[in-house]
Design a protein around this motif. Structure first.
Motif, PDB file in Angstrom:
ATOM      1  N   ASP A 165       0.820  -1.215   0.000  1.00 55.93           N
ATOM      2  CA  ASP A 165       0.000   0.000   0.000  1.00 55.93           C
ATOM      3  C   ASP A 165       0.850   1.260   0.000  1.00 55.93           C
ATOM      4  N   GLY A 166       1.938   1.216  -0.767  1.00 56.33           N
ATOM      5  CA  GLY A 166       2.798   2.380  -0.927  1.00 56.33           C
ATOM      6  C   GLY A 166       3.793   2.616   0.187  1.00 56.33           C
ATOM      7  N   ARG A 167       3.788   1.765   1.216  1.00 53.27           N
ATOM      8  CA  ARG A 167       4.708   1.940   2.344  1.00 53.27           C
ATOM      9  C   ARG A 167       5.817   0.884   2.299  1.00 53.27           C
ATOM     10  N   TRP A 168       7.021   1.350   2.602  1.00 53.18           N
ATOM     11  CA  TRP A 168       8.197   0.497   2.528  1.00 53.18           C
ATOM     12  C   TRP A 168       8.495  -0.124   3.888  1.00 53.18           C
ATOM     13  N   THR A 183       7.030   6.016  -0.388  1.00 45.79           N
ATOM     14  CA  THR A 183       8.165   5.999  -1.308  1.00 45.79           C
ATOM     15  C   THR A 183       9.003   7.269  -1.253  1.00 45.79           C
ATOM     16  N   ARG A 184       8.357   8.418  -1.334  1.00 49.90           N
ATOM     17  CA  ARG A 184       9.103   9.679  -1.399  1.00 49.90           C
ATOM     18  C   ARG A 184      10.026   9.840  -0.202  1.00 49.90           C
ATOM     19  N   TRP A 185       9.534   9.501   0.994  1.00 51.31           N
ATOM     20  CA  TRP A 185      10.311   9.705   2.211  1.00 51.31           C
ATOM     21  C   TRP A 185      11.269   8.535   2.459  1.00 51.31           C
ATOM     22  N   ALA A 186      10.890   7.356   2.038  1.00 52.00           N
ATOM     23  CA  ALA A 186      11.764   6.196   2.227  1.00 52.00           C
ATOM     24  C   ALA A 186      13.066   6.349   1.440  1.00 52.00           C
ATOM     25  N   LEU A 187      12.964   6.904   0.234  1.00 50.10           N
ATOM     26  CA  LEU A 187      14.140   7.025  -0.630  1.00 50.10           C
ATOM     27  C   LEU A 187      14.850   8.362  -0.497  1.00 50.10           C
ATOM     28  N   ARG A 188      14.251   9.269   0.277  1.00 52.49           N
ATOM     29  CA  ARG A 188      14.847  10.592   0.411  1.00 52.49           C
ATOM     30  C   ARG A 188      16.253  10.481   1.006  1.00 52.49           C
ATOM     31  N   GLY A 189      17.206  11.063   0.338  1.00 55.14           N
ATOM     32  CA  GLY A 189      18.594  11.019   0.809  1.00 55.14           C
ATOM     33  C   GLY A 189      19.401   9.903   0.185  1.00 55.14           C
ATOM     34  N   LEU A 190      18.756   8.775  -0.126  1.00 60.55           N
ATOM     35  CA  LEU A 190      19.492   7.664  -0.736  1.00 60.55           C
ATOM     36  C   LEU A 190      19.989   8.050  -2.119  1.00 60.55           C
ATOM     37  N   LEU A 191      19.218   8.866  -2.824  1.00 62.27           N
ATOM     38  CA  LEU A 191      19.599   9.284  -4.174  1.00 62.27           C
ATOM     39  C   LEU A 191      20.929  10.038  -4.177  1.00 62.27           C
ATOM     40  N   GLU A 209       3.500  -5.504  -6.123  1.00 62.78           N
ATOM     41  CA  GLU A 209       3.698  -4.073  -5.916  1.00 62.78           C
ATOM     42  C   GLU A 209       5.158  -3.709  -5.676  1.00 62.78           C
ATOM     43  N   THR A 210       5.863  -4.509  -4.889  1.00 61.03           N
ATOM     44  CA  THR A 210       7.237  -4.161  -4.526  1.00 61.03           C
ATOM     45  C   THR A 210       8.098  -3.903  -5.756  1.00 61.03           C
ATOM     46  N   TYR A 211       8.129  -4.857  -6.667  1.00 64.50           N
ATOM     47  CA  TYR A 211       8.998  -4.741  -7.843  1.00 64.50           C
ATOM     48  C   TYR A 211       8.460  -3.708  -8.828  1.00 64.50           C
ATOM     49  N   SER A 212       7.150  -3.589  -8.896  1.00 62.76           N
ATOM     50  CA  SER A 212       6.546  -2.614  -9.789  1.00 62.76           C
ATOM     51  C   SER A 212       6.912  -1.192  -9.377  1.00 62.76           C
ATOM     52  N   VAL A 213       6.864  -0.904  -8.079  1.00 64.06           N
ATOM     53  CA  VAL A 213       7.208   0.433  -7.584  1.00 64.06           C
ATOM     54  C   VAL A 213       8.688   0.723  -7.804  1.00 64.06           C
ATOM     55  N   ILE A 214       9.551  -0.231  -7.494  1.00 64.58           N
ATOM     56  CA  ILE A 214      10.993  -0.024  -7.669  1.00 64.58           C
ATOM     57  C   ILE A 214      11.323   0.239  -9.141  1.00 64.58           C
ATOM     58  N   TYR A 215      10.728  -0.536 -10.024  1.00 67.28           N
ATOM     59  CA  TYR A 215      11.006  -0.370 -11.459  1.00 67.28           C
ATOM     60  C   TYR A 215      10.495   0.983 -11.958  1.00 67.28           C
ATOM     61  N   LYS A 216       9.336   1.396 -11.478  1.00 65.91           N
ATOM     62  CA  LYS A 216       8.786   2.698 -11.863  1.00 65.91           C
ATOM     63  C   LYS A 216       9.725   3.816 -11.431  1.00 65.91           C
ATOM     64  N   LYS A 217      10.274   3.715 -10.207  1.00 68.07           N
ATOM     65  CA  LYS A 217      11.201   4.738  -9.723  1.00 68.07           C
ATOM     66  C   LYS A 217      12.500   4.734 -10.540  1.00 68.07           C
TER      67      LYS A 217
END
Length: 215
Positions: A49-52, A79-87, A195-203
């Protein structure tokens, strides 16, 4: 050593004749998002549900360990906050990945210098015959339309999104067939892998488009 998606992708990206890397400019994106897929396949990352959600565990891989250590404190975030900073860290991942693969004797490297200044590396795959089983699996899925297992499905997407699948096809007719199969596997990612792989691939796609626009 267990070879993950990011290692297999890296090996396929090496031009054995020239010693360079295909799609070098996108390698940091591929290593980062390929690492996230590797963590998901190990059961250490899941998106619901969009949460990591993350599980802290030693993977035996310093690249994966570093990413997981950074992310584990963001458990439950979107997603936005989970990946924030990792980029901001993704460019360092390439040199870490090269060091790791060299240490595991998957690749050889030699320094390239211009006017005495280090400008990069030349690469060589150790024991390239070890890629033959992966090539056979790719052929079965791409040419004969067999149903892929999760790892091959994801590997095809990583190779396809950077245009590297075309390098594996000897004729224009084969290239067209492979490209059509790649597009079908893109469309079926959510249904087949979740969902997991779909979201990662989209990002990953978004990151590649952003980098392309910036250049």
């Amino acid at each position: 050593m267990e070879t993950g998606l990011k290692e297999t992708y890296f090996l396929f990206s090496i031009n054995q004749e020239k010693g360079n890397l295909r799609q070098r400019s996108q390698l940091s994106n591929l290593i980062m998002y390929g690492s996230l897929m590797d963590l998901a396949m190990k059961g250490l990352l899941k998106i619901e549900d969009g949460r990591w959600h993350f599980v802290q565990k030693d993977t035996g891989d310093p690249v994966l360990n570093g990413i997981l250590e950074f992310l584990v404190g963001r458990d439950g975030q979107k997603t936005r906050w989970a990946l924030r900073g990792l980029l901001l860290k993704k460019n360092r991942l390439v040199s870490q990945q090269i060091d790791w693969m060299r240490k595991q004797r998957l690749i050889q490297t030699s320094v390239v210098r211009f006017l005495g200044i280090k400008v990069g590396y030349r690469f060589r795959v150790n024991k390239p015959d070890k890629l033959k089983p992966e090539l056979l699996k790719l052929e079965r899925v791409l040419i004969y339309s067999r149903k892929p297992d999760r790892e091959i499905h994801l590997l095809i997407l990583l190779l396809g999104v950077t245009g590297q699948l075309k390098k594996l096809s000897p004729s224009s007719e084969m290239k067209t067939r492979v490209q059509n199969r790649f597009k079908d596997l893109q469309k079926s990612l959510l249904a087949l892998q979740g969902e997991t792989y779909s979201v990662i691939y989209k990002k990953l796609q978004e990151a590649m488009r952003a980098q392309h626009a910036a250049t």
